[in-house]
Scaffold this motif. Structure first.
Motif, PDB file in Angstrom:
ATOM      1  N   LEU A  54       0.974  -1.200  -0.201  1.00 28.54           N
ATOM      2  CA  LEU A  54       0.137  -0.032  -0.016  1.00 28.54           C
ATOM      3  C   LEU A  54       0.891   1.067  -0.109  1.00 28.54           C
ATOM      4  CD1 LEU A  54      -2.919   1.102   0.449  1.00 28.54           C
ATOM      5  CD2 LEU A  54      -2.635   1.039   2.718  1.00 28.54           C
ATOM      6  N   MET A  55       0.787   2.153  -1.056  1.00 30.63           N
ATOM      7  CA  MET A  55       1.452   3.348  -1.115  1.00 30.63           C
ATOM      8  C   MET A  55       0.613   4.260  -0.615  1.00 30.63           C
ATOM      9  SD  MET A  55       4.213   4.932  -2.084  1.00 30.63           S
ATOM     10  CE  MET A  55       4.967   3.854  -3.243  1.00 30.63           C
ATOM     11  N   LEU A  56       1.299   5.130   0.476  1.00 30.68           N
ATOM     12  CA  LEU A  56       0.687   6.181   1.083  1.00 30.68           C
ATOM     13  C   LEU A  56       1.461   7.625   1.004  1.00 30.68           C
ATOM     14  CD1 LEU A  56       1.127   3.888   3.507  1.00 30.68           C
ATOM     15  CD2 LEU A  56      -1.196   4.916   4.117  1.00 30.68           C
ATOM     16  N   THR A  57       0.526   8.621   0.435  1.00 24.20           N
ATOM     17  CA  THR A  57       1.189   9.882   0.213  1.00 24.20           C
ATOM     18  C   THR A  57       0.369  10.789   0.809  1.00 24.20           C
ATOM     19  OG1 THR A  57       1.830   8.910  -1.951  1.00 24.20           O
ATOM     20  CG2 THR A  57       1.749  11.457  -1.848  1.00 24.20           C
ATOM     21  N   ALA A  58       1.290  11.773   1.603  1.00 20.99           N
ATOM     22  CA  ALA A  58       0.786  12.740   2.381  1.00 20.99           C
ATOM     23  C   ALA A  58       0.958  13.958   1.743  1.00 20.99           C
ATOM     24  CB  ALA A  58       1.256  12.851   3.670  1.00 20.99           C
ATOM     25  N   THR A  59       0.174  14.956   1.553  1.00 17.75           N
ATOM     26  CA  THR A  59       0.518  16.369   1.139  1.00 17.75           C
ATOM     27  C   THR A  59      -0.129  17.438   1.922  1.00 17.75           C
ATOM     28  OG1 THR A  59       0.096  15.270  -1.309  1.00 17.75           O
ATOM     29  CG2 THR A  59      -0.080  17.788  -1.036  1.00 17.75           C
ATOM     30  N   ALA A  60       0.671  18.361   2.015  1.00 17.61           N
ATOM     31  CA  ALA A  60       0.371  19.649   2.882  1.00 17.61           C
ATOM     32  C   ALA A  60       1.227  20.704   2.708  1.00 17.61           C
ATOM     33  CB  ALA A  60       0.619  19.425   4.555  1.00 17.61           C
ATOM     34  N   ALA A  61       0.663  21.745   3.007  1.00 16.72           N
ATOM     35  CA  ALA A  61       1.250  23.485   2.639  1.00 16.72           C
ATOM     36  C   ALA A  61       2.735  23.586   3.428  1.00 16.72           C
ATOM     37  CB  ALA A  61       0.585  24.434   2.943  1.00 16.72           C
ATOM     38  N   ASP A  62       2.858  22.996   4.360  1.00 18.67           N
ATOM     39  CA  ASP A  62       4.284  23.091   5.066  1.00 18.67           C
ATOM     40  C   ASP A  62       4.821  22.047   5.898  1.00 18.67           C
ATOM     41  OD1 ASP A  62       3.058  23.170   8.077  1.00 18.67           O
ATOM     42  OD2 ASP A  62       1.829  24.897   7.136  1.00 18.67           O
ATOM     43  N   GLN A  63       6.018  21.910   6.357  1.00 21.77           N
ATOM     44  CA  GLN A  63       6.586  20.933   7.040  1.00 21.77           C
ATOM     45  C   GLN A  63       5.820  20.557   8.317  1.00 21.77           C
ATOM     46  OE1 GLN A  63       9.054  18.912   5.688  1.00 21.77           O
ATOM     47  NE2 GLN A  63       8.647  17.585   7.328  1.00 21.77           N
ATOM     48  N   ALA A  64       5.119  21.258   9.085  1.00 19.63           N
ATOM     49  CA  ALA A  64       4.511  21.002  10.233  1.00 19.63           C
ATOM     50  C   ALA A  64       3.289  20.344   9.898  1.00 19.63           C
ATOM     51  CB  ALA A  64       4.446  22.449  11.042  1.00 19.63           C
ATOM     52  N   SER A  65       2.402  20.804   9.068  1.00 20.12           N
ATOM     53  CA  SER A  65       1.400  20.214   8.773  1.00 20.12           C
ATOM     54  C   SER A  65       1.552  18.873   7.955  1.00 20.12           C
ATOM     55  CB  SER A  65       0.365  21.258   7.504  1.00 20.12           C
ATOM     56  OG  SER A  65       0.239  22.381   7.974  1.00 20.12           O
ATOM     57  N   LEU A  66       2.660  18.505   7.161  1.00 20.43           N
ATOM     58  CA  LEU A  66       3.004  17.327   6.485  1.00 20.43           C
ATOM     59  C   LEU A  66       3.252  16.485   7.589  1.00 20.43           C
ATOM     60  CD1 LEU A  66       3.383  15.850   4.048  1.00 20.43           C
ATOM     61  CD2 LEU A  66       6.000  16.621   4.305  1.00 20.43           C
ATOM     62  N   GLU A  67       3.832  16.812   8.478  1.00 21.35           N
ATOM     63  CA  GLU A  67       4.177  15.760   9.631  1.00 21.35           C
ATOM     64  C   GLU A  67       2.834  15.461  10.383  1.00 21.35           C
ATOM     65  OE1 GLU A  67       7.265  17.583  11.957  1.00 21.35           O
ATOM     66  OE2 GLU A  67       8.785  17.540  10.479  1.00 21.35           O
ATOM     67  N   ARG A  68       2.182  16.278  10.746  1.00 19.28           N
ATOM     68  CA  ARG A  68       0.793  16.200  11.354  1.00 19.28           C
ATOM     69  C   ARG A  68       0.085  15.062  10.696  1.00 19.28           C
ATOM     70  NH1 ARG A  68      -1.604  14.237  15.576  1.00 19.28           N
ATOM     71  NH2 ARG A  68      -3.689  14.830  15.895  1.00 19.28           N
ATOM     72  N   VAL A  69      -0.304  15.464   9.415  1.00 20.80           N
ATOM     73  CA  VAL A  69      -1.123  14.461   8.617  1.00 20.80           C
ATOM     74  C   VAL A  69      -0.409  12.946   8.475  1.00 20.80           C
ATOM     75  CG1 VAL A  69      -1.598  14.014   5.950  1.00 20.80           C
ATOM     76  CG2 VAL A  69      -1.910  16.344   7.053  1.00 20.80           C
ATOM     77  N   ALA A  70       0.922  13.024   8.341  1.00 20.75           N
ATOM     78  CA  ALA A  70       1.385  11.689   8.566  1.00 20.75           C
ATOM     79  C   ALA A  70       1.315  11.104   9.763  1.00 20.75           C
ATOM     80  CB  ALA A  70       2.871  11.895   8.268  1.00 20.75           C
ATOM     81  N   GLU A  71       1.527  11.986  10.758  1.00 20.84           N
ATOM     82  CA  GLU A  71       1.055  11.172  12.159  1.00 20.84           C
ATOM     83  C   GLU A  71      -0.232  10.598  12.391  1.00 20.84           C
ATOM     84  OE1 GLU A  71       0.614  13.657  16.246  1.00 20.84           O
ATOM     85  OE2 GLU A  71       2.573  13.611  15.387  1.00 20.84           O
ATOM     86  N   VAL A  72      -1.189  11.176  11.795  1.00 21.42           N
ATOM     87  CA  VAL A  72      -2.684  10.851  12.141  1.00 21.42           C
ATOM     88  C   VAL A  72      -2.683   9.650  11.425  1.00 21.42           C
ATOM     89  CG1 VAL A  72      -5.018  11.307  11.330  1.00 21.42           C
ATOM     90  CG2 VAL A  72      -3.711  13.115  12.497  1.00 21.42           C
ATOM     91  N   ILE A  73      -2.550   9.452  10.005  1.00 28.55           N
ATOM     92  CA  ILE A  73      -2.480   8.493   9.383  1.00 28.55           C
ATOM     93  C   ILE A  73      -1.685   7.186   9.855  1.00 28.55           C
ATOM     94  CG2 ILE A  73      -2.395   7.156   6.778  1.00 28.55           C
ATOM     95  CD1 ILE A  73      -4.586   9.253   7.140  1.00 28.55           C
ATOM     96  N   THR A  74      -0.704   7.466  10.306  1.00 25.12           N
ATOM     97  CA  THR A  74       0.385   6.252  10.720  1.00 25.12           C
ATOM     98  C   THR A  74      -0.338   5.809  11.933  1.00 25.12           C
ATOM     99  OG1 THR A  74       2.426   7.490   9.828  1.00 25.12           O
ATOM    100  CG2 THR A  74       2.563   5.860  11.929  1.00 25.12           C
ATOM    101  N   SER A  75      -0.938   6.616  12.787  1.00 22.24           N
ATOM    102  CA  SER A  75      -1.376   6.397  14.155  1.00 22.24           C
ATOM    103  C   SER A  75      -2.732   5.201  13.935  1.00 22.24           C
ATOM    104  CB  SER A  75      -1.905   7.514  15.054  1.00 22.24           C
ATOM    105  OG  SER A  75      -2.767   7.013  16.047  1.00 22.24           O
ATOM    106  N   TYR A  76      -3.620   5.728  12.836  1.00 21.99           N
ATOM    107  CA  TYR A  76      -4.860   4.729  12.543  1.00 21.99           C
ATOM    108  C   TYR A  76      -4.267   3.399  11.867  1.00 21.99           C
ATOM    109  CZ  TYR A  76      -8.119   8.022  14.290  1.00 21.99           C
ATOM    110  OH  TYR A  76      -8.604   9.063  15.207  1.00 21.99           O
ATOM    111  N   PHE A  77      -3.314   3.753  10.908  1.00 20.23           N
ATOM    112  CA  PHE A  77      -2.756   2.425  10.205  1.00 20.23           C
ATOM    113  C   PHE A  77      -2.310   1.291  10.940  1.00 20.23           C
ATOM    114  CE2 PHE A  77       0.429  -0.209   8.167  1.00 20.23           C
ATOM    115  CZ  PHE A  77      -0.393  -0.778   7.262  1.00 20.23           C
ATOM    116  N   GLU A  78      -1.527   1.827  12.058  1.00 20.67           N
ATOM    117  CA  GLU A  78      -0.799   0.828  13.088  1.00 20.67           C
ATOM    118  C   GLU A  78      -1.749   0.235  13.954  1.00 20.67           C
ATOM    119  OE1 GLU A  78       2.584   2.762  14.623  1.00 20.67           O
ATOM    120  OE2 GLU A  78       3.654   2.485  12.682  1.00 20.67           O
ATOM    121  N   ARG A  79      -3.025   1.111  14.178  1.00 19.83           N
ATOM    122  CA  ARG A  79      -4.028   0.384  14.995  1.00 19.83           C
ATOM    123  C   ARG A  79      -4.785  -0.461  14.378  1.00 19.83           C
ATOM    124  NH1 ARG A  79      -7.464   4.978  17.145  1.00 19.83           N
ATOM    125  NH2 ARG A  79      -5.471   5.863  17.390  1.00 19.83           N
TER     126      ARG A  79
END
Length: 95
Positions: A54-79
């Protein structure tokens, strides 16, 4: 900005469906060009089933938002992938 990660699993279709079904209760989820896109407040996450994973691609306007988007999906995926003990190693590439 965007970042991608590939999860090697034979259950890619299942995880894609589970993640998208979960998020449809909270945010917009759409099907675009063979991929599911989850629109989070800080950015989007695109999930695509590929051979072997499964390829996952996060897109956001800035680094902080990108990290948060990735963190949210990572958390749910691992669960959702707990039984398989599948882990995302964060975002493996950013541009």
């Amino acid at each position: 900005m965007n970042a991608t990660a590939l999860v090697r699993t034979d259950k890619a279709e299942r995880y894609l469906g589970t993640l998208c079904k979960h998020f449809t209760h909270k945010v917009s989820v759409s099907f675009e060009q063979g991929a599911k896109e989850i629109a989070l407040p800080l950015g989007t996450y695109t999930l695509t089933v590929q051979d072997g994973g499964l390829m996952l691609t996060a897109t956001a306007a800035d680094q902080a938002s990108l990290e948060r988007v990735a963190e949210v999906i990572t958390s749910y995926f691992e669960r959702f992938a707990l039984r398989e003990n599948a882990k995302l190693n964060g975002t493996c590439a950013a541009a």
